[in-house]
Design a protein around this motif. Structure first.
Motif, mmCIF file in Angstrom:
data_model
loop_
_atom_site.group_PDB
_atom_site.id
_atom_site.type_symbol
_atom_site.label_atom_id
_atom_site.label_comp_id
_atom_site.label_asym_id
_atom_site.label_seq_id
_atom_site.Cartn_x
_atom_site.Cartn_y
_atom_site.Cartn_z
ATOM 1 N N ASP A 3 0.616 -0.664 -0.183
ATOM 2 C CA ASP A 3 0.152 0.001 0.200
ATOM 3 C C ASP A 3 0.657 0.680 -0.118
ATOM 4 O OD1 ASP A 3 -1.954 -1.613 0.388
ATOM 5 O OD2 ASP A 3 -1.917 -1.517 2.462
ATOM 6 N N SER A 4 1.855 1.339 -0.031
ATOM 7 C CA SER A 4 2.815 2.322 -0.080
ATOM 8 C C SER A 4 2.613 3.257 -0.970
ATOM 9 C CB SER A 4 4.301 2.171 0.030
ATOM 10 O OG SER A 4 4.424 1.533 1.304
ATOM 11 N N ARG A 5 2.729 4.967 -0.738
ATOM 12 C CA ARG A 5 2.612 5.090 -1.984
ATOM 13 C C ARG A 5 4.068 6.056 -2.496
ATOM 14 N NH1 ARG A 5 -1.610 10.330 -2.275
ATOM 15 N NH2 ARG A 5 -0.558 10.474 -4.916
ATOM 16 N N TYR A 27 3.736 -0.632 -6.055
ATOM 17 C CA TYR A 27 3.528 0.477 -5.782
ATOM 18 C C TYR A 27 2.479 1.128 -6.035
ATOM 19 C CZ TYR A 27 7.499 -1.139 -3.079
ATOM 20 O OH TYR A 27 8.582 -1.978 -2.535
ATOM 21 N N ASP A 28 2.084 2.103 -5.106
ATOM 22 C CA ASP A 28 1.202 3.006 -5.504
ATOM 23 C C ASP A 28 1.918 4.417 -6.112
ATOM 24 O OD1 ASP A 28 -1.030 4.940 -6.471
ATOM 25 O OD2 ASP A 28 -1.850 4.912 -4.020
ATOM 26 N N THR A 30 2.937 8.150 -8.516
ATOM 27 C CA THR A 30 2.653 9.359 -9.186
ATOM 28 C C THR A 30 3.786 9.405 -9.692
ATOM 29 O OG1 THR A 30 0.927 9.595 -7.618
ATOM 30 C CG2 THR A 30 1.081 11.128 -9.248
ATOM 31 N N ALA A 247 3.419 11.399 1.074
ATOM 32 C CA ALA A 247 4.010 10.384 0.307
ATOM 33 C C ALA A 247 5.650 9.073 1.184
ATOM 34 C CB ALA A 247 5.183 10.545 -1.118
ATOM 35 N N ASP A 248 5.487 7.821 1.280
ATOM 36 C CA ASP A 248 6.406 6.965 1.883
ATOM 37 C C ASP A 248 7.236 6.658 1.361
ATOM 38 O OD1 ASP A 248 3.753 5.729 4.024
ATOM 39 O OD2 ASP A 248 3.042 5.298 1.827
#
Length: 423
Positions: A3-5, A27-28, A30, A247-248
């Motif tokens: 679920d890490s962004r 990973y999420d 962007t 963000a992570d």
């Protein structure tokens, strides 16, 4: 899955490579790009049937990272002939690798610009570098390209008439004061693969990377600059115009100056090598529109090289025109019109029997930051992916070497560091 962004800053080669690999791992992701389009330093503009790359650029198919990260078949690559045409006044002679292009053996053997001994030394150097790993090229004692060549016994004539214009164009440094590692690496790549451009221009490389990143699940948001980062021990805040994103992990893959400002990593190199490329539309019957060899100016600096783009890839120009790119190394003070006049004069000397009346200057690209400077010893001091504090990572050729290979490799390494640190 995770679920890490992850936020990636910059949609150039390095950022898009990191984004694709991380998205594929669940990973999420962007990507925020400040420009209206992707590409960073590798972009193309298209109009009126022409393709204009951001300055003259090529891809070496032997690049290890390119072989891993790119779909060569999907890029529809077009190849330059091996070697080059050495030009001095109205004298033109071909210097090619006879082991890769036997048809050019006779022309190369009778090339009077280069002595027989220097040709033999070149073949020996080729064999030595093909037997040397890329890792070994970038280790051990360093020197300038000029020092390296003289140490190998090459003559001043060889250095002045071939290497200075040819590698002056590759390294944007006619003084040959660049690290010998850059020479050895690029010479190895030239010996082991092809020199190519995609049929749709060099920008097709980053367009492909962007498509593959999106297909893997990443989001690419253009026209959105990252203004600053706030970094904690386990997370970071990414400040955009009117919005803050948590963000992570953050992968900073912006240009060197912006990356340095965002991360505070002083080891990111910002000394630049510059160039000016002028694009000329030429009649399709002109020799410069039909050849597939790069021309080297062995007699002067303006232009350093002339590349027959439409002779290599017909898609770069309309069917009733050709396109050539004349590149001059350095940040030039001359006006565009003065550079045009001097380039025309040189081309008229090279091909005195052919009129230049129908040559049309279509575009001038002044690239202030085409490469970062690479003097001897620079590579030991480059930062690695984990150089910033907190969960912030670097991806850019400035972590490896100033090349397409370096950018692609850095994206891979940044993604690996995130995977190792952030679950």
């Amino acid at each position: 899955m995770t679920d890490s962004r992850v936020v990636v800053v910059g949609a150039g080669l390095a950022g898009l490579t990191a984004a694709r690999r991380l998205a594929a791992d669940g990973y999420d992701v962007t990507v925020f790009e400040r420009r209206e389009d992707v590409g960073g330093r590798v972009r193309s503009r298209r109009g009126d049937g022409y393709v204009f790359d951001r300055g003259f650029q090529v891809l070496f198919t032997a690049y290890p990272a390119a072989q891993r990260e790119l779909d060569f078949d999907g890029l529809d690559l077009r190849s330059f002939a091996a070697g080059a045409v050495v030009c001095r006044g109205d004298q033109r002679s071909v210097l090619a690798d006879p082991l890769r292009e036997p048809a050019a053996l006779t022309e190369t053997l009778f090339n009077t610009e280069i002595s027989t001994m220097d040709k033999l030394r070149t073949l020996r150097m080729r064999a030595d570098l093909r037997a040397t790993s890329v890792e070994d090229v970038f280790s051990g004692p360093d020197a300038t390209i000029e020092q390296y060549l003289y140490a190998r016994g090459f003559s001043e004539r060889y250095v002045e008439r071939f290497v200075r214009p040819f590698y002056g164009g590759i390294t944007l440094d006619r003084s040959l004061s660049t690290s010998k590692r850059v020479f050895e690496f690029t010479f190895k790549m030239l010996s082991e693969g092809r020199t190519v451009v995609p049929a749709r221009g060099m920008g097709a490389i980053t367009e492909q990377l962007a498509d593959r990143a999106v297909d893997a699940g990443a989001r690419v948001v253009t026209d959105t600059p990252v203004e600053r980062l706030d970094v904690g021990d386990a997370s970071a805040s990414v400040h955009l115009p009117g919005e803050t994103v948590s963000a992570d992990a953050v992968v900073v893959a912006a240009d060197p100056k912006a990356s340095r400002e965002l991360t505070g990593v002083d080891a990111i190199p910002t000394d630049a090598k510059s160039s000016v490329t002028q694009y000329f539309g030429v009649p399709p019957g002109h020799p410069m529109a039909k050849t597939d060899r790069i021309h080297l100016n062995a007699a002067g600096e303006i232009p350093t090289t002339v590349a027959p783009l439409s002779g290599v890839a017909a898609e770069y120009a309309p069917t009733d025109q050709g396109l050539v790119a004349a590149t001059t190394v350095g940040r030039r003070d001359e006006a565009d019109s003065d550079l045009e006049t001097q380039t025309r004069d040189v081309l008229a000397e090279w091909y005195p029997a052919v009129s230049l009346r129908d040559f049309e200057l279509l575009r001038t690209d002044r690239i202030d930051f085409a490469q970062f400077a690479q003097p001897p010893g620079v590579h030991e001091g480059l930062p690695d992916a984990r150089a910033p504090s907190g969960p912030v990572y670097l991806a850019g050729d400035y972590t490896h070497d100033s090349s397409i290979n370096g950018a692609l490799q850095s994206g891979r390494e940044a993604a690996a560091a995130v995977r190792s640190d952030v679950s």
